[in-house]
Each structure stands twice: as C-alpha cells, then as structure tokens.
Write an enzyme that holds these catalytic residues in place. Structure first.
Site, PDB file in Angstrom:
ATOM      1  N   HIS A 133      17.321   3.357   9.934  1.00  0.00           N
ATOM      2  CA  HIS A 133      17.583   2.842   8.585  1.00  0.00           C
ATOM      3  C   HIS A 133      19.088   2.629   8.382  1.00  0.00           C
ATOM      4  CE1 HIS A 133      16.833   2.803   4.110  1.00  0.00           C
ATOM      5  NE2 HIS A 133      18.084   3.225   4.129  1.00  0.00           N
ATOM      6  N   GLU A 134      19.890   3.618   8.735  1.00  0.00           N
ATOM      7  CA  GLU A 134      21.332   3.539   8.496  1.00  0.00           C
ATOM      8  C   GLU A 134      22.021   2.569   9.457  1.00  0.00           C
ATOM      9  OE1 GLU A 134      21.934   4.516   5.727  1.00  0.00           O
ATOM     10  OE2 GLU A 134      20.887   6.376   5.311  1.00  0.00           O
TER      11      GLU A 134
END
Length: 164
Positions: A133-134
């Site tokens: 996600h990051e």
C-alpha cells in the site's frame, strides 16, 4: 516533533511519484519523526511523506505499540508471492473510507534505514499489505486505483458527501 497537515484526497500530489532520498541527515530524521507524530494523530498505522505533501520516498509503519515504529527509506518490493489475499484498506488522506483490496500475501522488501544502510525484510499478511500500500503511494498510486471502477466511484461519491 510536529504534527503536520495531511494532504487530502483528491489532491494531485497523491498521484505523483516521490523522489529518491539521497541525504541521510538530521532533516530526514526530523521528517520521519514528524511523520510518526502525524500518523499517530490521524490515527493510522502507516504514512508516507507524500501524505504530508513532501514528495520523498519515506514510509513510517507502526503496526502495534509493542513493535513500535519502523522507518523505510527508498523502499522497493523485490519479490512477491503468487498467493493473493484481500484486506481492508484506507488512507489517512481519505479518512473514514475503507474497502477490500487484493494484494500479494508475501513480499520481500529492500530499503534503507535512517543511516542509509541497505536492509531487507520479508513480510506476510497485514505487514505485506501495508508495505505494498505505502510503496504504491510512493509511486503515485493511490489505494483507490486498486479497486474496480464501480467501487472506486461509490467511495468517492460517499467521501464527497461526507466532506461537504
């Protein structure tokens, strides 16, 4: 340490690719500490420098108080499993909105620590989801882009209503 303003969706900076960090100095440590305080205040379990409008490849994760925060500079996913999992995701830049996203169940990550030393980490489950996600965010891919068009449009419409 300072709590910084969070860039809110649909700000264009959330779709820009972050730049590689080359200076491992006090300014980087200050940025990391500010990110940590901002993430905790949001609240969240992960944040990137672009979430506060700084287009640098910096990630802070704090998956539990027991393990404490971890800082990832210039993270890059170098291996992924074929096995996939679905996990509920959201963003500090779009608070209150969540949906299930499909990600690789396991990953291997290369990154640098706060001193610029190369590190490797393998993760699975929630940590693997968070890393993906990051890193997506650092690459200018906001989590909504991982949803079907229908789900994405519904979430955006609901978010817009809540923020009128």
């Amino acid at each position: 340490m300072t709590i910084r303003p969070i860039v809110r969706f649909p700000d264009a900076r959330l779709q820009q690719k972050a730049e590689t960090v080359t200076q491992f100095d006090e300014a980087l440590k200050t940025l990391c500490n500010d990110l940590l305080e901002t993430m905790r205040a949001a609240p969240g379990i992960g944040i990137t420098a672009p979430h506060i409008g700084v287009l640098r490849r910096v990630v802070v994760l704090e998956l539990s108080p027991e393990t404490g925060p971890k800082f990832y500079i210039n993270p890059e996913i170098i291996e992924t499993s074929e096995e996939m999992i679905r996990h509920q995701e959201g963003s500090v830049s779009m608070s209150g909105m969540v949906d299930d996203v499909e990600r690789h169940a396991k990953i291997r990550l290369r990154y640098q620590d706060l001193n610029g030393q190369e590190q490797f980490e393998e993760s699975e489950g929630l940590p693997a989801v968070c890393h993906q996600h990051e890193v997506d965010q650092l690459n200018g891919i906001f989590w909504l882009q991982r949803l079907s068009r229908l789900k994405r449009d519904r979430l955006i419409k609901r978010y817009s209503k809540l923020n009128r």
